[in-house]
Structure formats: structure tokens, C-alpha cells
Design a protein around this motif. Sequence first.
Motif, PDB file in Angstrom:
ATOM      1  N   PHE A 214       0.812  -1.200   0.000  1.00  0.00           N
ATOM      2  CA  PHE A 214       0.000   0.000   0.000  1.00  0.00           C
ATOM      3  C   PHE A 214       0.850   1.257   0.000  1.00  0.00           C
ATOM      4  CE2 PHE A 214      -2.783  -3.255   1.421  1.00  0.00           C
ATOM      5  CZ  PHE A 214      -4.052  -2.898   1.000  1.00  0.00           C
ATOM      6  N   GLY A 215       0.332   2.316  -0.556  1.00  0.00           N
ATOM      7  CA  GLY A 215       1.015   3.599  -0.578  1.00  0.00           C
ATOM      8  C   GLY A 215       0.033   4.719  -0.869  1.00  0.00           C
ATOM      9  N   THR A 216       0.540   5.861  -1.294  1.00  0.00           N
ATOM     10  CA  THR A 216      -0.308   7.001  -1.621  1.00  0.00           C
ATOM     11  C   THR A 216       0.206   7.670  -2.893  1.00  0.00           C
ATOM     12  OG1 THR A 216       1.015   8.496  -0.265  1.00  0.00           O
ATOM     13  CG2 THR A 216      -0.876   7.462   0.793  1.00  0.00           C
ATOM     14  N   MET A 217      -0.639   8.497  -3.499  1.00  0.00           N
ATOM     15  CA  MET A 217      -0.250   9.235  -4.689  1.00  0.00           C
ATOM     16  C   MET A 217      -1.051  10.527  -4.777  1.00  0.00           C
ATOM     17  SD  MET A 217      -3.059   9.075  -6.910  1.00  0.00           S
ATOM     18  CE  MET A 217      -2.510   9.073  -8.590  1.00  0.00           C
ATOM     19  N   THR A 218      -0.520  11.486  -5.528  1.00  0.00           N
ATOM     20  CA  THR A 218      -1.192  12.750  -5.824  1.00  0.00           C
ATOM     21  C   THR A 218      -0.977  13.054  -7.294  1.00  0.00           C
ATOM     22  OG1 THR A 218      -0.783  13.568  -3.591  1.00  0.00           O
ATOM     23  CG2 THR A 218      -1.377  15.199  -5.247  1.00  0.00           C
ATOM     24  N   LEU A 219      -2.040  13.418  -8.003  1.00  0.00           N
ATOM     25  CA  LEU A 219      -1.922  13.715  -9.422  1.00  0.00           C
ATOM     26  C   LEU A 219      -1.279  15.075  -9.668  1.00  0.00           C
ATOM     27  CD1 LEU A 219      -5.288  12.398 -10.901  1.00  0.00           C
ATOM     28  CD2 LEU A 219      -2.989  11.694 -11.574  1.00  0.00           C
ATOM     29  N   GLY A 220      -1.667  16.087  -8.886  1.00  0.00           N
ATOM     30  CA  GLY A 220      -1.144  17.433  -9.117  1.00  0.00           C
ATOM     31  C   GLY A 220      -1.716  18.012 -10.406  1.00  0.00           C
ATOM     32  N   THR A 221      -0.897  18.752 -11.147  1.00  0.00           N
ATOM     33  CA  THR A 221      -1.348  19.381 -12.395  1.00  0.00           C
ATOM     34  C   THR A 221      -1.005  18.494 -13.583  1.00  0.00           C
ATOM     35  OG1 THR A 221      -1.081  21.594 -11.487  1.00  0.00           O
ATOM     36  CG2 THR A 221      -1.165  21.405 -13.881  1.00  0.00           C
ATOM     37  N   PHE A 222      -1.993  18.218 -14.426  1.00  0.00           N
ATOM     38  CA  PHE A 222      -1.779  17.458 -15.653  1.00  0.00           C
ATOM     39  C   PHE A 222      -2.725  18.039 -16.708  1.00  0.00           C
ATOM     40  CE2 PHE A 222      -5.057  15.495 -13.210  1.00  0.00           C
ATOM     41  CZ  PHE A 222      -5.984  14.971 -14.101  1.00  0.00           C
ATOM     42  N   GLY A 223      -2.133  18.484 -17.807  1.00  0.00           N
ATOM     43  CA  GLY A 223      -2.942  19.128 -18.839  1.00  0.00           C
ATOM     44  C   GLY A 223      -3.650  20.348 -18.279  1.00  0.00           C
TER      45      GLY A 223
ATOM     46  N   ASP B 159     -16.020  14.199 -19.769  1.00  0.00           N
ATOM     47  CA  ASP B 159     -14.982  14.112 -18.730  1.00  0.00           C
ATOM     48  C   ASP B 159     -13.888  13.100 -19.056  1.00  0.00           C
ATOM     49  OD1 ASP B 159     -16.212  16.008 -17.019  1.00  0.00           O
ATOM     50  OD2 ASP B 159     -17.592  14.479 -16.295  1.00  0.00           O
ATOM     51  N   VAL B 160     -14.270  11.856 -19.298  1.00  0.00           N
ATOM     52  CA  VAL B 160     -13.283  10.776 -19.386  1.00  0.00           C
ATOM     53  C   VAL B 160     -12.377  10.926 -20.607  1.00  0.00           C
ATOM     54  CG1 VAL B 160     -12.949   8.288 -19.438  1.00  0.00           C
ATOM     55  CG2 VAL B 160     -14.851   9.257 -18.155  1.00  0.00           C
ATOM     56  N   VAL B 161     -12.946  11.217 -21.753  1.00  0.00           N
ATOM     57  CA  VAL B 161     -12.123  11.347 -22.964  1.00  0.00           C
ATOM     58  C   VAL B 161     -11.095  12.468 -22.816  1.00  0.00           C
ATOM     59  CG1 VAL B 161     -12.152  11.857 -25.426  1.00  0.00           C
ATOM     60  CG2 VAL B 161     -13.874  10.316 -24.457  1.00  0.00           C
ATOM     61  N   PRO B 162     -11.475  13.701 -22.362  1.00  0.00           N
ATOM     62  CA  PRO B 162     -10.455  14.736 -22.152  1.00  0.00           C
ATOM     63  C   PRO B 162      -9.427  14.373 -21.081  1.00  0.00           C
ATOM     64  CG  PRO B 162     -12.642  15.704 -22.208  1.00  0.00           C
ATOM     65  CD  PRO B 162     -12.823  14.229 -22.147  1.00  0.00           C
ATOM     66  N   ILE B 163      -9.844  13.686 -20.030  1.00  0.00           N
ATOM     67  CA  ILE B 163      -8.909  13.296 -18.965  1.00  0.00           C
ATOM     68  C   ILE B 163      -7.897  12.282 -19.497  1.00  0.00           C
ATOM     69  CG2 ILE B 163      -8.738  12.001 -16.796  1.00  0.00           C
ATOM     70  CD1 ILE B 163     -11.260  13.463 -15.874  1.00  0.00           C
ATOM     71  N   ILE B 164      -8.348  11.345 -20.335  1.00  0.00           N
ATOM     72  CA  ILE B 164      -7.420  10.385 -20.947  1.00  0.00           C
ATOM     73  C   ILE B 164      -6.346  11.125 -21.739  1.00  0.00           C
ATOM     74  CG2 ILE B 164      -7.214   8.620 -22.740  1.00  0.00           C
ATOM     75  CD1 ILE B 164      -9.928   7.523 -21.809  1.00  0.00           C
ATOM     76  N   THR B 165      -6.756  12.139 -22.496  1.00  0.00           N
ATOM     77  CA  THR B 165      -5.804  12.923 -23.281  1.00  0.00           C
ATOM     78  C   THR B 165      -4.842  13.695 -22.381  1.00  0.00           C
ATOM     79  OG1 THR B 165      -7.432  13.167 -25.048  1.00  0.00           O
ATOM     80  CG2 THR B 165      -5.587  14.723 -25.037  1.00  0.00           C
ATOM     81  N   ALA B 166      -5.372  14.319 -21.311  1.00  0.00           N
ATOM     82  CA  ALA B 166      -4.540  15.125 -20.416  1.00  0.00           C
ATOM     83  C   ALA B 166      -3.524  14.277 -19.663  1.00  0.00           C
ATOM     84  CB  ALA B 166      -5.428  15.882 -19.436  1.00  0.00           C
ATOM     85  N   LEU B 167      -3.805  13.014 -19.467  1.00  0.00           N
ATOM     86  CA  LEU B 167      -2.914  12.129 -18.706  1.00  0.00           C
ATOM     87  C   LEU B 167      -1.788  11.536 -19.542  1.00  0.00           C
ATOM     88  CD1 LEU B 167      -5.549  10.189 -16.559  1.00  0.00           C
ATOM     89  CD2 LEU B 167      -3.748  11.679 -15.668  1.00  0.00           C
ATOM     90  N   GLU B 168      -1.694  11.903 -20.814  1.00  0.00           N
ATOM     91  CA  GLU B 168      -0.689  11.288 -21.689  1.00  0.00           C
ATOM     92  C   GLU B 168       0.734  11.464 -21.174  1.00  0.00           C
ATOM     93  OE1 GLU B 168      -1.283  12.740 -25.615  1.00  0.00           O
ATOM     94  OE2 GLU B 168      -3.091  11.541 -25.976  1.00  0.00           O
ATOM     95  N   GLY B 169       1.045  12.605 -20.566  1.00  0.00           N
ATOM     96  CA  GLY B 169       2.400  12.818 -20.054  1.00  0.00           C
ATOM     97  C   GLY B 169       2.542  12.562 -18.572  1.00  0.00           C
TER      98      GLY B 169
END
Length: 365
Positions: free
Chosen positions: A165-174, A233-243
Motif C-alpha cells: 500500500f502507498g499514496t499518490m497525488t496527481l497534481g497538475t496534468f494538462g 470528462d473521461v475522454v479529455p482526462i485520458i488525453t490530459a494524462l498522456e504525459g
Amino acid sequence: MKIISINRLFAFLMASLLMVACSSETTEPDPIPEPPIEEPVEKITPSLHLEVTQDYVRSTYPADNDQADLFTESDVVQFTLHFEVEEGKEYAEMDDPQLFVTMGEEEKEIALTKEGDHYISAEITDLFKDQMLEVFALRAVAESTDANATEQESTTDAQIEIGKFGTMTLGTFGEYTDDHIYKTVKIGEQIWMAENLKMETATNSGKVYKIRGGEVISDYVTEYGHAYKYDADVVPIITALEGADWQVATVEQAHELLTSLGGIAEDPNHWATNYPNIANDVLIDDEQYWSFEGVFEGNNSSGLGMRGRGDYRFSGDYIDLYEFKKLSTFYLHADTEYPRILRAAEGFFGIYAETVSAGIRLLKK
């Protein structure tokens, strides 16, 4: 006559003194008894017991566990050590224990403060931040200082591997920013978010979650995450997560997840694939998040923590919850005109093609 009597008396006294002197020279004194030989008391070296503050982790393990997962649910951890003893046994005196943490090839000592019979660490925040803790071991050591102890050696009774187990933060993406701290879990070779996304978008911002237009669930997003529309929502988020380091999982990756948990797909190439052999206790979270008619069997043994969030219908300022506490879904990424979801409900799990709204749960790339 008097002179003779005095002479005789004098002679008698001298003879008596001579006899006493001779007697004292020949009499042996009584021997002084030697003190009994005390056998050394055999004393046992007490074992160390390691615990973790319950507020910060899922579980604790005794120190004699050679290897076990330690389920951390946040960046903050606190440790407690004490000596294990039983009444009626003689134990050696021990020095204050030391606690070491090993991450990779680096070992650090954790400072302990004695509180009663326990040794407490300070709250540790920087050591575990944003880590899956895959190569993390604890080692507790104490030495005996008791001369009567049968063994004079270090005691190392706490060796715990941490890596699930652990944790994560997305922060800024796209164009998005999400500073929520999410729990994560490693299942097989994959690392998943162990809860659904809570990020606001234009479609769900300010929306009120209600059970079929009735009761408002005020803490819904905190407990279950947000609802999202696929196209908006989902389609733009998929694109924003590319990097980014995280992604919306593909259908194939979802099949890998369910297979890692022991599932066997009825037909992995079908648009609706069931895994009927996966039991409830593998995926679903505590009973408070579900409302089953039968016997509740969920214990979240996988750590994925799926909760009965319900099916969504956007309606103005409201999001109506159908099948609340009976159904849990999150989106998958599929190269088709229809979105796919991973779906959990009482007694079955599977992957389906649906156009309804669902949650989002990400997988590490």
C-alpha cells in the motif's frame, strides 16, 4: 601449720592453672560452616514486539513475523516497541531497544522515546511520502546487560517487509489540477488507485448526490468519489494524462487485474465479460458501504476497496443514485465507440460496455 597450708594451696592453684593451659592447647575449635553455593538464575531474553499506531495504518503485526505486508494508508507513520514477557518467568534486563528502517541499501535509525514500558517514535512524515514502499524493512535490536542471563547476544525480532500500500497525488496534468492524496494498492505487477477520483470538472462541480431524488448524501464525494460523463470528462482526462504517471486502465489491463485476483473470464473477448468465480471478499470494502440481501462476505482482501456507489443519472443540479450501496463501477479506456466499465455487485464482477456515468480510478503506467 598455716605456712604449710598456704604452700599447699599455692601448689594446688598452680597445678590447676597448668592443667587448664595444657587443656586449651590441645582442644580443636568447632569448624565455621561455609556459605551455600548459589546456582546462577537462568533468565530468558525477552522478545521485542513492534506495533504501528492504528490511526495511520490498516494493520499491525507482531515482531516475530519474519515477513509480512504492513498496510500504510497515509504518509504519516508512528512506531511503538516494547518487550514481550510472561508472568512467572525470569527475564534478563535489556538495554533500551533501537529501531532501524532500511529503504533500498540505506539504513536509518528512528529515534524512540520511552513512555512507561513502551518506546514510542515521533510521527514520521518525510520518510514515506509518495512511495510504494517496495523495499522497506524494519529492524529492532536490544542487548542484554544482565550478567545472569544465559545468552549475551543482540535480539532482532522485527523484520517487516512493506510493499503493498502507498499514496499518490496527481497534481497538475494538462488543463486539470487535483491535489487530493489517494490511497494506492499493488496487485500483481500493477499499482492501482485504491479509491475513486474526487476531482471536480465542469459536469459534476456543485452537484448534489441524492438517492433517486430523495435523501441527500452530504459526504458522498469524500466516501465514494465523483461521478463523470464519458464524452465530457473521461475522454479529455485520458488525453490530459498522456504525459503523467497515471492512466485510465485499458480493458486488457482490467482483465489482468481480475486474473491476478484468481478470476477466470467466461469470455475475455466478449463485450460483457463475467468473472463468476471471484468472491465478494476479494474486491468489495466494508459492510457500511454495501447493502446486501444475503450474508455479507466482503473484507477487501485485495485492498482495491470498491464501494457500492450506485448508478448515476445527471439531472440538473442533482446526480441521482440508483442501486446505491448495491453497485460499484469505474471507467476503462477502450478503443471503441462504447465506453467500458469495471463493475462490481453482489456475487459478480465483470467488464461491460455501458454509456451511463461512472467513477474514475487510475492505474500507474
